[in-house]
Scaffold this motif. Sequence first.
Motif, PDB file in Angstrom:
ATOM      1  N   ARG A 112    -107.890  52.703  79.394  1.00  0.00           N
ATOM      2  CA  ARG A 112    -107.651  52.873  77.961  1.00  0.00           C
ATOM      3  C   ARG A 112    -107.674  51.503  77.313  1.00  0.00           C
ATOM      4  N   LEU A 113    -108.247  51.422  76.108  1.00  0.00           N
ATOM      5  CA  LEU A 113    -108.268  50.168  75.362  1.00  0.00           C
ATOM      6  C   LEU A 113    -107.748  50.432  73.955  1.00  0.00           C
ATOM      7  N   SER A 114    -106.686  49.727  73.579  1.00  0.00           N
ATOM      8  CA  SER A 114    -106.074  49.901  72.265  1.00  0.00           C
ATOM      9  C   SER A 114    -105.819  48.529  71.645  1.00  0.00           C
ATOM     10  N   VAL A 115    -106.485  48.264  70.519  1.00  0.00           N
ATOM     11  CA  VAL A 115    -106.366  46.984  69.820  1.00  0.00           C
ATOM     12  C   VAL A 115    -105.991  47.293  68.379  1.00  0.00           C
ATOM     13  N   SER A 116    -104.874  46.752  67.907  1.00  0.00           N
ATOM     14  CA  SER A 116    -104.374  47.092  66.577  1.00  0.00           C
ATOM     15  C   SER A 116    -103.870  45.854  65.859  1.00  0.00           C
ATOM     16  N   ALA A 117    -104.213  45.761  64.555  1.00  0.00           N
ATOM     17  CA  ALA A 117    -103.731  44.676  63.688  1.00  0.00           C
ATOM     18  C   ALA A 117    -104.042  43.304  64.268  1.00  0.00           C
ATOM     19  N   CYS A 118    -105.217  43.158  64.853  1.00  0.00           N
ATOM     20  CA  CYS A 118    -105.649  41.893  65.450  1.00  0.00           C
ATOM     21  C   CYS A 118    -106.797  41.297  64.634  1.00  0.00           C
ATOM     22  N   THR A 130    -114.532  54.428  79.130  1.00  0.00           N
ATOM     23  CA  THR A 130    -113.076  54.531  79.106  1.00  0.00           C
ATOM     24  C   THR A 130    -112.665  55.919  79.574  1.00  0.00           C
ATOM     25  N   ASP A 131    -111.603  55.981  80.378  1.00  0.00           N
ATOM     26  CA  ASP A 131    -111.097  57.275  80.829  1.00  0.00           C
ATOM     27  C   ASP A 131    -110.333  57.990  79.728  1.00  0.00           C
ATOM     28  N   GLY A 132    -109.822  57.233  78.784  1.00  0.00           N
ATOM     29  CA  GLY A 132    -109.049  57.794  77.684  1.00  0.00           C
ATOM     30  C   GLY A 132    -109.534  57.234  76.365  1.00  0.00           C
ATOM     31  N   PRO A 133    -108.676  57.194  75.353  1.00  0.00           N
ATOM     32  CA  PRO A 133    -109.101  56.776  74.016  1.00  0.00           C
ATOM     33  C   PRO A 133    -109.440  55.302  73.927  1.00  0.00           C
ATOM     34  N   LEU A 134    -110.230  55.000  72.899  1.00  0.00           N
ATOM     35  CA  LEU A 134    -110.546  53.624  72.545  1.00  0.00           C
ATOM     36  C   LEU A 134    -110.143  53.450  71.086  1.00  0.00           C
ATOM     37  N   GLY A 135    -109.179  52.568  70.834  1.00  0.00           N
ATOM     38  CA  GLY A 135    -108.697  52.341  69.480  1.00  0.00           C
ATOM     39  C   GLY A 135    -108.925  50.916  69.036  1.00  0.00           C
ATOM     40  N   LEU A 136    -109.467  50.779  67.844  1.00  0.00           N
ATOM     41  CA  LEU A 136    -109.656  49.466  67.213  1.00  0.00           C
ATOM     42  C   LEU A 136    -109.206  49.649  65.765  1.00  0.00           C
ATOM     43  N   VAL A 151    -116.750  57.096  75.634  1.00  0.00           N
ATOM     44  CA  VAL A 151    -115.319  57.072  75.355  1.00  0.00           C
ATOM     45  C   VAL A 151    -114.721  58.404  75.799  1.00  0.00           C
ATOM     46  N   GLY A 152    -113.753  58.346  76.719  1.00  0.00           N
ATOM     47  CA  GLY A 152    -113.202  59.561  77.311  1.00  0.00           C
ATOM     48  C   GLY A 152    -112.101  60.218  76.504  1.00  0.00           C
ATOM     49  N   GLY A 153    -112.000  59.905  75.229  1.00  0.00           N
ATOM     50  CA  GLY A 153    -111.005  60.502  74.338  1.00  0.00           C
ATOM     51  C   GLY A 153    -111.450  60.287  72.918  1.00  0.00           C
ATOM     52  N   MET A 176    -124.137  56.329  71.922  1.00  0.00           N
ATOM     53  CA  MET A 176    -122.748  56.430  72.360  1.00  0.00           C
ATOM     54  C   MET A 176    -122.342  57.890  72.555  1.00  0.00           C
ATOM     55  N   VAL A 177    -121.426  58.132  73.490  1.00  0.00           N
ATOM     56  CA  VAL A 177    -120.849  59.461  73.708  1.00  0.00           C
ATOM     57  C   VAL A 177    -119.343  59.368  73.528  1.00  0.00           C
ATOM     58  N   VAL A 178    -118.784  60.261  72.703  1.00  0.00           N
ATOM     59  CA  VAL A 178    -117.343  60.330  72.483  1.00  0.00           C
ATOM     60  C   VAL A 178    -116.885  61.727  72.881  1.00  0.00           C
ATOM     61  N   ASP A 179    -115.973  61.823  73.831  1.00  0.00           N
ATOM     62  CA  ASP A 179    -115.571  63.128  74.357  1.00  0.00           C
ATOM     63  C   ASP A 179    -114.733  63.938  73.378  1.00  0.00           C
ATOM     64  N   LEU A 180    -114.041  63.279  72.448  1.00  0.00           N
ATOM     65  CA  LEU A 180    -113.244  64.004  71.453  1.00  0.00           C
ATOM     66  C   LEU A 180    -113.753  63.649  70.055  1.00  0.00           C
ATOM     67  N   ASN A 181    -112.952  62.997  69.233  1.00  0.00           N
ATOM     68  CA  ASN A 181    -113.289  62.752  67.831  1.00  0.00           C
ATOM     69  C   ASN A 181    -113.534  61.278  67.559  1.00  0.00           C
ATOM     70  N   MET A 182    -114.233  61.027  66.435  1.00  0.00           N
ATOM     71  CA  MET A 182    -114.470  59.667  65.975  1.00  0.00           C
ATOM     72  C   MET A 182    -113.889  59.539  64.580  1.00  0.00           C
ATOM     73  N   PHE A 183    -112.941  58.600  64.401  1.00  0.00           N
ATOM     74  CA  PHE A 183    -112.273  58.420  63.123  1.00  0.00           C
ATOM     75  C   PHE A 183    -112.607  57.035  62.556  1.00  0.00           C
ATOM     76  N   CYS A 184    -113.261  57.040  61.391  1.00  0.00           N
ATOM     77  CA  CYS A 184    -113.556  55.807  60.657  1.00  0.00           C
ATOM     78  C   CYS A 184    -112.995  56.003  59.251  1.00  0.00           C
ATOM     79  N   GLU A 185    -111.671  56.035  59.130  1.00  0.00           N
ATOM     80  CA  GLU A 185    -111.026  56.407  57.875  1.00  0.00           C
ATOM     81  C   GLU A 185    -109.846  55.482  57.607  1.00  0.00           C
ATOM     82  N   ASN A 186    -108.968  55.898  56.667  1.00  0.00           N
ATOM     83  CA  ASN A 186    -107.759  55.120  56.349  1.00  0.00           C
ATOM     84  C   ASN A 186    -108.079  53.677  55.983  1.00  0.00           C
ATOM     85  N   GLY A 187    -109.118  53.507  55.132  1.00  0.00           N
ATOM     86  CA  GLY A 187    -109.479  52.169  54.690  1.00  0.00           C
ATOM     87  C   GLY A 187    -110.513  51.471  55.559  1.00  0.00           C
ATOM     88  N   PHE A 188    -111.132  52.185  56.471  1.00  0.00           N
ATOM     89  CA  PHE A 188    -112.220  51.599  57.261  1.00  0.00           C
ATOM     90  C   PHE A 188    -113.270  51.036  56.308  1.00  0.00           C
TER      91      PHE A 188
END
Length: 277
Positions: A112-118, A130-136, A151-153, A176-188
């Motif tokens: 899993r890779l999660s990067v926030s407010a960087c 990734t076996d799970g979600p990828l967050g940026l 992306v496995g999530g 790219m393949v995303v197993d669940l959803n792709m979110f580019c919102e909330n001010g993206f």
Amino acid sequence: MHPNDLRTDAERRLWKAFPDGDRVDIGTADPTAEGFDPDEYDPDQRVRAEVISALLLRGRGGDGGGVTRLSLRGARITGRLDLNGGEIAAEIIFRRCWFDEPIDVENAHVRRLSVSACRIPGLDANRIRTDGPLGLTSCRIGEVRLAGAHVGGNLDLGGTVILAPQDRPALSAAGMVVDLNMFCENGFTTSGEVKLAGARVHGQISFNGATIRNPGGGAVSGQRIAVDQDMFFRDGFTAEGGIRLQGAQIAGTADFTGAELSNPGKRAVTCEGAPSL
């Protein structure tokens, strides 16, 4: 790398915490703030990228009772974090960190890779798995490369501002393949094209409230994209440049309710050969 090679308090704390997956919180600075100066970090708040890569690629065994995780907050990371091609069993979590150089996780396999407010000069993640979600999320970053990624999530880019170099795409994710959803919102927001040609998303894609600026070119290039649910461009979505969906396969709907589209002299949305549009 040996513990005697560690130079700062932040490095020693991270080295000690890693085997049990404990979070290391170095400081409270917000590196995404306008005009932020990375020299505000004290020397002991700095972590060399080579220390992080040594932990993730070679590891340190714990007592078996914790989660394998590298979790770091509030640090300045110096040097290039190079995990190219690595098999990484640990979860990777960065919060409120400043990276002096781009992150390289091309061809890597990550839990899993999660990067926030960087703040990051760029993310090279072509063909990452990734076996799970990828967050940026809520980051300020240069060019993001996810071509051929799996992306496995969920793939979550919510709130992130991508400031690509001139004449470069902001997000390159062809194939790219995303197993669940792709979110580019909330001010993206981007200052370049979002390239999704040939991508496959097994859930929905949401650009609700996003702003994508690439005047005279493509804003979202989704030729031959396959989406198993809906594709949303609603709630004040703004695009300067064309939305290209030729040959798209969208099982639900492509919803532009409330969108503001601008592509002077050209079509705002192009969707020839897309049977569901």
